[in-house]
Structures are given as structure tokens and as C-alpha cells.
Scaffold this active site. Structure first.
Site, PDB file in Angstrom:
ATOM      1  N   GLY A 184     -16.292  12.986  60.971  1.00 62.22           N
ATOM      2  CA  GLY A 184     -15.472  11.856  60.534  1.00 62.22           C
ATOM      3  C   GLY A 184     -15.796  10.563  61.228  1.00 62.22           C
ATOM      4  O   GLY A 184     -15.510   9.478  60.701  1.00 62.22           O
TER       5      GLY A 184
ATOM      6  N   ASP B  52     -19.212  16.280  55.028  1.00 60.28           N
ATOM      7  CA  ASP B  52     -18.329  15.553  54.114  1.00 60.28           C
ATOM      8  C   ASP B  52     -18.270  14.103  54.551  1.00 60.28           C
ATOM      9  O   ASP B  52     -19.225  13.591  55.112  1.00 60.28           O
ATOM     10  CB  ASP B  52     -16.948  16.220  54.049  1.00 60.28           C
ATOM     11  CG  ASP B  52     -16.163  16.131  55.358  1.00 60.28           C
ATOM     12  OD1 ASP B  52     -16.787  15.990  56.431  1.00 60.28           O
ATOM     13  OD2 ASP B  52     -14.908  16.215  55.307  1.00 60.28           O
TER      14      ASP B  52
ATOM     15  N   GLU C 152     -21.381  20.388  60.642  1.00 54.40           N
ATOM     16  CA  GLU C 152     -20.402  21.202  59.930  1.00 54.40           C
ATOM     17  C   GLU C 152     -20.858  22.626  59.630  1.00 54.40           C
ATOM     18  O   GLU C 152     -20.041  23.549  59.580  1.00 54.40           O
ATOM     19  CB  GLU C 152     -20.001  20.500  58.622  1.00 54.40           C
ATOM     20  CG  GLU C 152     -19.126  19.274  58.802  1.00 54.40           C
ATOM     21  CD  GLU C 152     -19.882  18.030  59.241  1.00 54.40           C
ATOM     22  OE1 GLU C 152     -19.236  17.010  59.527  1.00 54.40           O
ATOM     23  OE2 GLU C 152     -21.130  18.079  59.293  1.00 54.40           O
TER      24      GLU C 152
ATOM     25  N   GLY D 171     -12.858  14.904  62.739  1.00 59.38           N
ATOM     26  CA  GLY D 171     -11.464  15.140  62.410  1.00 59.38           C
ATOM     27  C   GLY D 171     -10.797  16.041  63.431  1.00 59.38           C
ATOM     28  O   GLY D 171     -11.439  16.590  64.336  1.00 59.38           O
TER      29      GLY D 171
END
Length: 343
Positions: free
Chosen positions: A111, A142, A134, A63
Site C-alpha cells: 500500500g 494490488d 504479496e 496495509g
């Protein structure tokens, strides 16, 4: 627009087109991809979908971290809207009724895993580097990452999540993050074959046996060291292990103590949850909580903004991260809960 859409020879072709940013996803890109997937779902001119990244560095680095940093630093909510729509896109990819082909060539992080590893045909090459890093920025995996990693063989997924280590194509196949190994110089041949053949047939014309997986060879010590349900016990076992285990411990010791504990619990809980959507709802809770912490701001500052690689984590040690703090990442969000695959 930072993403291109073309339909040719029955293939809906998606190209992430931010090569200078390693094709990092922003909110507009996510919404555009979702819109086209919805449109192509019922379009008889589209028999399969393919996604790749522009440039020669990779599919997608994740992201737009700088935007998330500004949002977290100023108490904004734009990241929450971005994640909600991104996770809907991930869910839509996982259940897409037409063949979905992801070319996971080069860097595939965060992402980027979300737009590829939930697809039906996941192609890696000798240049593939896949990671969910992360914990190094005060966050937790995620985009369905905890769903995928919790279902990897043995404790391989726990190792990847807690170290944030990047792995190659062979390891990605071993971990269930990919399906097919294709040399990067054969990718143009794959695109040509897709014009006249089914995805299964086209992939068979270019796929080769993957090299041996280093993670598979290390499965013995990985399964032993990562079996405990606390990060402290995992580190104790790693420190008592061989050279590779000790190196993994040193990597983990640099990460956010809070993120490590949240990530381990998220993985263990994800193993018991029934489907991707349920896990995405859990990840939305942990992401929602992380956005309101100084941990995420400090992690991104150290790794992306100032690049001093010296984050000042708070709490600074695993011992200071109590169960109540970890619990808060999984608390019910009430009206703010992620609403599943609906729009």
C-alpha cells in the site's frame, strides 16, 4: 488520527504517522487522505500536495496486515471495504489535478507503493527499499501494482512480482516506479524549496543522477527467463541460468503456488488493459477471492503472526494449481464489483 494534515506555504502536507507500525495504512487513514485530497483539489490555498512517512524507517510498509488476517480468518468483510476505498484513493492520486509529491524514503511496500508511485513527482533516496511482496503471504500485488509492474521495461516487473524482491531507488526509477533521486540529507532542503518554488523547480535544486541500476544491468537474463507465460517455464529457465537467476528461482519456490500463477496472469492481463482503473477493478477481484482462501490466512500466519517463515501452502505445488482455480480469481463479482473511481 494516524495521519496528519497541514497546509503551509501552499503545500498540503500529508504525514503518515504510525512509525511503530512503519506507517501501515488502516481504513480510517485511507478515508482521511481521500477526504483531504478532495478538499484540497478545489482549495486555492493549496497548489501542491506532499506525502511522507513519520519516523526514519520509511514511507509506508503497506496495509494493516494483522487486521486483514483476522478478517480472513473469521470470514469478515471489513477488508473488502478497506480495499475498495484504498483503490479509489489510488485512482484519485493518479489523476490528481495538482502536483502530488511522494517522498519514497526508506521502506515502501504494498500500500505504500499505492500512495506514492501513482503520483506525479516520485522522489527516492539512497535509503529507498521498494517491494510488492504479496506472493509471500498468499496474496497478489494490488493497489495498482500489477498496472505499474506490467509496464516496467521488459520483464523486470514480472521478476519483482514473482520474487517479491525489494529494490533500491535506482531500480525504482528504471522500472518507472519513481522519477527523481535525492540524497536523504537533502530532503529538508527540498521541503524548504517547495515553500517558495514550483515542485519542478524545487526538485531540480536537490536532485542528483541516480546510481547505476542493477536491474537494468540484469535486463538480458531477466527478459529471457521471465518471457514465458507459465510459472513452470519461467522456473525452468531460471534454474538453467546464472547465479542470480538460480537465486531468483529459489526465492520464487518459497512463495504460494496459487499466488504465483494468479500474479503472473494478472500481470499479463494488466498489460492489455487500458488504464489504471480497469486494472484496479481486476485487482479487486483477485483480492476479493484471496480473502476467502486459507492461503492468505496461512501466509500471514507464517510471515507476520507466528513468524516461523514456514507456510504450508495448499495446493502445495504449481502442478496442483489448475486453470480452474486461477480462473476463479478473475471471475465476475456481479453486484460486488469494484465501482471504479466513484464514491
Amino acid at each position: 488520527m494516524s495521519v496528519d494534515f497541514v497546509v503551509h506555504s501552499g503545500i498540503g502536507h500529508i504525514t503518515l504517522n504510525r512509525p511503530k507500525a512503519l506507517n501501515a495504512l488502516d481504513h480510517a487513514m485511507v478515508l482521511a487522505i481521500t477526504e483531504h485530497l478532495d478538499r484540497w483539489r478545489h482549495d486555492p490555498a493549496v497548489r501542491a500536495v506532499l506525502i511522507e512517512g513519520a519516523g526514519d524507517r520509511g514511507l509506508c510498509a503497506g496495509g494493516d496486515i494483522r487486521s486483514i488476517y483476522e478478517d480472513a480468518r473469521t470470514g469478515g468483510t471489513a477488508s473488502l471495504a478497506f480495499w475498495a476505498d484504498e483503490y479509489r484513493m489510488n485512482a484519485a492520486i493518479s489523476r490528481y489535478p495538482k502536483p502530488y509529491i511522494a517522498l519514497m524514503d526508506g521502506v515502501v511496500m504494498g500500500g505504500g507503493v499505492g500512495v506514492s508511485a501513482h503520483g506525479r513527482h516520485r522522489v527516492v533516496t539512497e535509503r529507498t527499499k521498494i517491494a510488492m511482496p504479496e506472493v509471500g503471504i498468499g496474496f497478489a500485488p494490488d493497489v495498482g501494482g500489477t498496472y505499474l509492474l506490467s509496464r516496467a521495461p521488459g520483464q523486470a516487473g514480472t521478476h519483482l512480482a514473482l520474487t517479491g524482491a525489494a529494490v533500491g531507488g535506482a531500480d525504482a526509477i528504471h522500472c518507472g516506479l519513481a522519477d527523481h533521486y535525492v540524497p536523504s540529507d537533502r530532503l529538508p532542503d527540498l521541503l524548504d524549496a517547495l515553500a517558495t518554488r514550483t515542485p519542478d523547480e524545487a526538485i531540480r535544486t536537490v536532485t542528483e543522477p541516480a546510481p547505476p541500476s542493477p536491474l537494468a544491468a540484469a535486463q538480458g537474463w531477466i527478459d529471457h527467463c521471465y518471457a514465458p507465460d507459465t510459472v513452470e517455464e519461467i522456473l525452468d529457465r531460471l534454474r538453467d541460468g546464472g547465479e542470480a537467476a538460480i537465486a531468483a528461482a529459489k526465492e520464487i519456490e518459497q512463495k504460494s503456488p496459487t499466488s504465483l500463477k494468479v500474479t503472473l496472469r494478472a500481470l499479463r492481463k494488466a498489460m492489455t488493459l487500458p488504464d489504471l482503473e480497469t486494472v484496479l477493478a481486476q485487482e479487486y477481484r483477485t483480492s476479493h477471492r484471496a480473502l476467502r482462501t486459507a492461503e492468505l490466512v496461512e501466509g500471514i500466519r507464517a510471515q507476520i503472526i507466528d513468524k516461523d517463515r514456514a507456510p504450508r501452502w495448499s495446493p502445495a505445488t504449481l502442478a496442483e494449481v489448475g486453470d480452474d482455480l486461477v480462473d476463479s480469481y478473475f471471475a465476475d463479482l456481479g453486484a460486488d464489483e469494484w465501482d471504479g473511481g466513484s464514491r
